[in-house]
Scaffold this motif. Sequence first.
Motif, short mmCIF file in Angstrom:
data_model
loop_
_atom_site.label_atom_id
_atom_site.label_comp_id
_atom_site.label_asym_id
_atom_site.label_seq_id
_atom_site.Cartn_x
_atom_site.Cartn_y
_atom_site.Cartn_z
N GLU A 57 0.77 -1.20 0.06
CA GLU A 57 0.11 -0.06 0.10
C GLU A 57 0.91 1.27 -0.05
O GLU A 57 1.85 1.46 0.79
CB GLU A 57 -0.84 -0.20 1.31
CG GLU A 57 -1.96 0.99 1.32
CD GLU A 57 -3.10 0.91 0.10
OE1 GLU A 57 -3.32 1.89 -0.65
OE2 GLU A 57 -3.48 -0.34 -0.10
N GLY A 58 0.72 2.16 -0.87
CA GLY A 58 1.24 3.49 -1.13
C GLY A 58 2.66 3.40 -1.86
O GLY A 58 2.62 2.40 -2.91
N GLU A 59 3.47 4.19 -1.55
CA GLU A 59 4.57 4.22 -2.50
C GLU A 59 6.10 4.57 -1.77
O GLU A 59 5.87 5.47 -0.78
CB GLU A 59 4.30 5.35 -3.48
CG GLU A 59 5.55 5.70 -4.67
CD GLU A 59 5.09 6.60 -5.38
OE1 GLU A 59 4.30 6.24 -6.46
OE2 GLU A 59 5.37 7.87 -5.40
N MET A 60 7.00 3.87 -2.02
CA MET A 60 8.26 4.14 -1.53
C MET A 60 9.33 4.57 -2.31
O MET A 60 9.30 4.10 -3.60
CB MET A 60 8.58 3.08 -0.48
CG MET A 60 9.01 1.75 -1.08
SD MET A 60 9.91 0.53 0.01
CE MET A 60 11.43 1.32 0.68
N ILE A 61 10.32 5.13 -1.74
CA ILE A 61 11.52 5.48 -2.45
C ILE A 61 12.78 4.81 -1.86
O ILE A 61 12.80 4.78 -0.58
CB ILE A 61 11.83 6.98 -2.77
CG1 ILE A 61 10.38 7.60 -3.39
CG2 ILE A 61 13.14 7.16 -3.38
CD1 ILE A 61 10.56 7.91 -4.78
N ILE A 62 13.65 4.06 -2.63
CA ILE A 62 14.99 3.78 -2.24
C ILE A 62 16.11 4.67 -2.80
O ILE A 62 16.27 4.62 -3.97
CB ILE A 62 15.38 2.25 -2.20
CG1 ILE A 62 14.04 1.49 -1.84
CG2 ILE A 62 16.67 1.81 -1.66
CD1 ILE A 62 14.07 -0.04 -1.82
#
Length: 112
Positions: A57-62
């Motif tokens: 769920e959602g969005e992440m950045i690495i």
Amino acid sequence: MHYQAINLNEKLSKINDLWSPNVIGELNDYQFKLIKIAGDFEWHSHQDTDKVFMTLEGEMIIDFRDGQVKISKGEMFIVPRGIEMKPSAEKECHIMLVEPRGVVDTGGTESE
């Protein structure tokens, strides 16, 4: 033997703390962990293992020292061992991690 599926949404609803992985299952020497994230984690690396991020769920950045990857809901990304990274999420994001039993998620302590 008691057969029951693991309900990810139910498990996630019980997680209150951000950046605190919760083990929900094991497969051989690997653990499946659910985690809620928001904001920035510290730069770190895992010298002895790759790391899998699956966004539920959602969005992440690495962020990496030489670029970045965005992982949206329904996507996954494998970070190769030894690569320095800094995970983050602008808004709360729910993730499943798959990693060997015993991996400590304590940003900064494993990159030296």
